[in-house]
Write a protein that holds these residues in place. Structure first.
Motif, PDB file in Angstrom:
ATOM      1  N   ILE A  23       0.832  -1.199   0.000  1.00 58.31           N
ATOM      2  CA  ILE A  23       0.000   0.000   0.000  1.00 58.31           C
ATOM      3  C   ILE A  23       0.868   1.251   0.000  1.00 58.31           C
ATOM      4  O   ILE A  23       0.581   2.219  -0.710  1.00 58.31           O
ATOM      5  N   GLU A  24       1.964   1.215   0.760  1.00 60.86           N
ATOM      6  CA  GLU A  24       2.837   2.386   0.868  1.00 60.86           C
ATOM      7  C   GLU A  24       3.745   2.570  -0.354  1.00 60.86           C
ATOM      8  O   GLU A  24       4.218   3.671  -0.608  1.00 60.86           O
ATOM      9  N   SER A  25       3.991   1.502  -1.108  1.00 57.19           N
ATOM     10  CA  SER A  25       4.906   1.611  -2.244  1.00 57.19           C
ATOM     11  C   SER A  25       4.198   2.223  -3.450  1.00 57.19           C
ATOM     12  O   SER A  25       2.978   2.119  -3.601  1.00 57.19           O
ATOM     13  N   THR A  26       4.989   2.829  -4.318  1.00 56.30           N
ATOM     14  CA  THR A  26       4.440   3.433  -5.524  1.00 56.30           C
ATOM     15  C   THR A  26       4.310   2.375  -6.614  1.00 56.30           C
ATOM     16  O   THR A  26       4.861   1.282  -6.515  1.00 56.30           O
ATOM     17  N   LEU A  27       3.609   2.724  -7.662  1.00 52.66           N
ATOM     18  CA  LEU A  27       3.448   1.818  -8.785  1.00 52.66           C
ATOM     19  C   LEU A  27       4.793   1.492  -9.414  1.00 52.66           C
ATOM     20  O   LEU A  27       5.055   0.351  -9.780  1.00 52.66           O
ATOM     21  N   GLU A  28       5.672   2.473  -9.505  1.00 53.46           N
ATOM     22  CA  GLU A  28       7.001   2.255 -10.073  1.00 53.46           C
ATOM     23  C   GLU A  28       7.809   1.273  -9.238  1.00 53.46           C
ATOM     24  O   GLU A  28       8.511   0.413  -9.777  1.00 53.46           O
TER      25      GLU A  28
END
Length: 69
Positions: A23-28
């Motif tokens: 959830i905290e990580s970005t799509l990249e």
């Protein structure tokens, strides 16, 4: 950035932490992790191991009777 080792009390705690990280990580970041896992999988299971897969993509299973029967 150094590596960290985490110890979890249960599998539920591990799942909750992984969900939180996703959830905290970005799509990249997730995309980069996906390609790292894919590269690792190809290194672990090279194409030569896939010799039991025919050209049409179907797996062949050969069942033979053991010598002792």
């Amino acid at each position: 950035m150094g590596k960290k080792i985490k110890v979890y009390e249960s599998f539920e705690a591990l799942d909750a932490d992984q969900l939180r990280q996703n959830i905290e990580s970005t799509l990249e970041e997730r995309w980069e992790k996906f390609w790292q896992l894919r590269k690792f999988h190809k290194e672990l299971f090279p194409e030569s191991v896939k010799s039991n897969v025919s050209l049409n993509g179907k797996k062949k299973i050969i069942i033979s009777k053991p010598e002792w029967i």
